[in-house]
Motif scaffolding. Sequence first.
Motif, PDB file in Angstrom:
ATOM      1  N   SER A  42      41.339  37.171  46.733  1.00 10.57           N
ATOM      2  CA  SER A  42      39.953  37.642  47.196  1.00 10.57           C
ATOM      3  C   SER A  42      39.001  37.244  45.940  1.00 10.57           C
ATOM      4  CB  SER A  42      39.923  39.045  47.439  1.00 10.57           C
ATOM      5  OG  SER A  42      40.800  39.246  48.560  1.00 10.57           O
ATOM      6  N   LEU A  43      37.784  37.056  46.243  1.00  9.18           N
ATOM      7  CA  LEU A  43      36.623  36.712  45.236  1.00  9.18           C
ATOM      8  C   LEU A  43      35.918  37.709  45.193  1.00  9.18           C
ATOM      9  CD1 LEU A  43      36.079  34.021  43.919  1.00  9.18           C
ATOM     10  CD2 LEU A  43      34.544  33.543  45.831  1.00  9.18           C
ATOM     11  N   ARG A  44      35.686  38.176  43.637  1.00 13.93           N
ATOM     12  CA  ARG A  44      34.666  39.108  43.360  1.00 13.93           C
ATOM     13  C   ARG A  44      33.947  38.573  42.372  1.00 13.93           C
ATOM     14  NH1 ARG A  44      38.584  44.608  42.735  1.00 13.93           N
ATOM     15  NH2 ARG A  44      39.343  44.698  44.926  1.00 13.93           N
ATOM     16  N   LEU A  45      32.629  38.341  42.665  1.00 14.00           N
ATOM     17  CA  LEU A  45      31.736  37.568  41.765  1.00 14.00           C
ATOM     18  C   LEU A  45      30.877  38.588  41.165  1.00 14.00           C
ATOM     19  CD1 LEU A  45      30.097  35.136  44.192  1.00 14.00           C
ATOM     20  CD2 LEU A  45      31.704  34.580  42.508  1.00 14.00           C
ATOM     21  N   ARG A  46      30.837  38.344  39.711  1.00 14.61           N
ATOM     22  CA  ARG A  46      30.270  39.331  38.903  1.00 14.61           C
ATOM     23  C   ARG A  46      28.925  38.752  38.339  1.00 14.61           C
ATOM     24  NH1 ARG A  46      32.929  43.651  40.452  1.00 14.61           N
ATOM     25  NH2 ARG A  46      35.065  43.626  40.169  1.00 14.61           N
TER      26      ARG A  46
ATOM     27  N   GLY B 207      33.480  35.533  37.681  1.00 18.01           N
ATOM     28  CA  GLY B 207      34.129  37.162  38.278  1.00 18.01           C
ATOM     29  C   GLY B 207      35.312  37.269  38.006  1.00 18.01           C
ATOM     30  N   HIS B 208      36.111  37.762  39.225  1.00 17.66           N
ATOM     31  CA  HIS B 208      37.512  37.830  39.108  1.00 17.66           C
ATOM     32  C   HIS B 208      38.025  37.283  40.486  1.00 17.66           C
ATOM     33  CE1 HIS B 208      36.165  41.099  36.398  1.00 17.66           C
ATOM     34  NE2 HIS B 208      37.434  40.823  35.612  1.00 17.66           N
ATOM     35  N   LEU B 209      39.346  36.729  40.369  1.00 13.19           N
ATOM     36  CA  LEU B 209      40.043  36.324  41.381  1.00 13.19           C
ATOM     37  C   LEU B 209      40.917  37.685  41.675  1.00 13.19           C
ATOM     38  CD1 LEU B 209      41.262  32.818  40.739  1.00 13.19           C
ATOM     39  CD2 LEU B 209      39.352  33.744  42.098  1.00 13.19           C
ATOM     40  N   VAL B 210      40.991  38.284  43.005  1.00 13.88           N
ATOM     41  CA  VAL B 210      41.849  39.338  43.153  1.00 13.88           C
ATOM     42  C   VAL B 210      43.124  39.144  43.905  1.00 13.88           C
ATOM     43  CG1 VAL B 210      42.008  41.925  43.693  1.00 13.88           C
ATOM     44  CG2 VAL B 210      39.771  40.837  42.861  1.00 13.88           C
TER      45      VAL B 210
ATOM     46  N   GLU C 239      47.661  45.540  43.113  1.00 10.82           N
ATOM     47  CA  GLU C 239      46.653  44.775  42.738  1.00 10.82           C
ATOM     48  C   GLU C 239      46.480  44.032  41.504  1.00 10.82           C
ATOM     49  OE1 GLU C 239      42.553  45.624  44.609  1.00 10.82           O
ATOM     50  OE2 GLU C 239      41.901  45.669  42.331  1.00 10.82           O
ATOM     51  N   TRP C 240      45.974  42.992  41.076  1.00 10.08           N
ATOM     52  CA  TRP C 240      45.835  42.648  39.829  1.00 10.08           C
ATOM     53  C   TRP C 240      44.628  41.360  39.937  1.00 10.08           C
ATOM     54  CZ3 TRP C 240      46.820  37.532  38.071  1.00 10.08           C
ATOM     55  CH2 TRP C 240      47.635  36.831  38.895  1.00 10.08           C
ATOM     56  N   MET C 241      44.002  41.333  38.927  1.00  5.82           N
ATOM     57  CA  MET C 241      42.707  40.531  38.659  1.00  5.82           C
ATOM     58  C   MET C 241      42.721  39.315  37.716  1.00  5.82           C
ATOM     59  SD  MET C 241      39.443  43.163  39.349  1.00  5.82           S
ATOM     60  CE  MET C 241      39.818  44.141  37.898  1.00  5.82           C
ATOM     61  N   GLN C 242      42.478  38.319  37.903  1.00  3.81           N
ATOM     62  CA  GLN C 242      42.132  37.153  37.139  1.00  3.81           C
ATOM     63  C   GLN C 242      40.785  36.930  36.798  1.00  3.81           C
ATOM     64  OE1 GLN C 242      44.877  34.870  35.770  1.00  3.81           O
ATOM     65  NE2 GLN C 242      43.264  34.629  34.553  1.00  3.81           N
ATOM     66  N   PRO C 243      40.368  37.093  35.545  1.00  4.38           N
ATOM     67  CA  PRO C 243      38.916  36.568  35.186  1.00  4.38           C
ATOM     68  C   PRO C 243      38.690  34.905  35.373  1.00  4.38           C
ATOM     69  CG  PRO C 243      39.791  37.895  33.632  1.00  4.38           C
ATOM     70  CD  PRO C 243      40.990  37.839  34.455  1.00  4.38           C
ATOM     71  N   PHE C 244      37.562  34.569  35.664  1.00  6.72           N
ATOM     72  CA  PHE C 244      37.349  33.215  35.947  1.00  6.72           C
ATOM     73  C   PHE C 244      35.979  32.814  35.825  1.00  6.72           C
ATOM     74  CE2 PHE C 244      35.680  34.580  40.081  1.00  6.72           C
ATOM     75  CZ  PHE C 244      34.848  33.784  40.415  1.00  6.72           C
ATOM     76  N   ARG C 245      35.641  31.555  35.485  1.00  8.44           N
ATOM     77  CA  ARG C 245      34.251  30.972  35.659  1.00  8.44           C
ATOM     78  C   ARG C 245      34.426  29.558  36.339  1.00  8.44           C
ATOM     79  NH1 ARG C 245      29.508  31.038  32.964  1.00  8.44           N
ATOM     80  NH2 ARG C 245      28.482  28.769  32.591  1.00  8.44           N
TER      81      ARG C 245
END
Length: 72
Positions: free
Chosen positions: A14-18, A27-30, A38-44
């Motif tokens: 899932s995409l969580r835009l920050r 944001g984060h890829l969830v 659940e775990w999150m991967q920060p991205f740009r």
Amino acid sequence: MKALVYYCRWQEASLRLRGRDETAVWGHLVYKADTPEEWMQPFRFELKTWRLTLQKPEGDEVIQLDEMGTVQ
């Protein structure tokens, strides 16, 4: 941003835009959202070049995507 959305589908994330500006979104890829695992991967993601930077503890990983969100 379509390439990023497709990439998330292929990765089952899932995409969580920050944030967003003229050149990029971040944001984060969830993964395994709304579960105990659940775990999150920060991205740009750079909007013009479709370059995705994943932020990892051992250093950033840069991935070049095509228009369908697959890795080049």
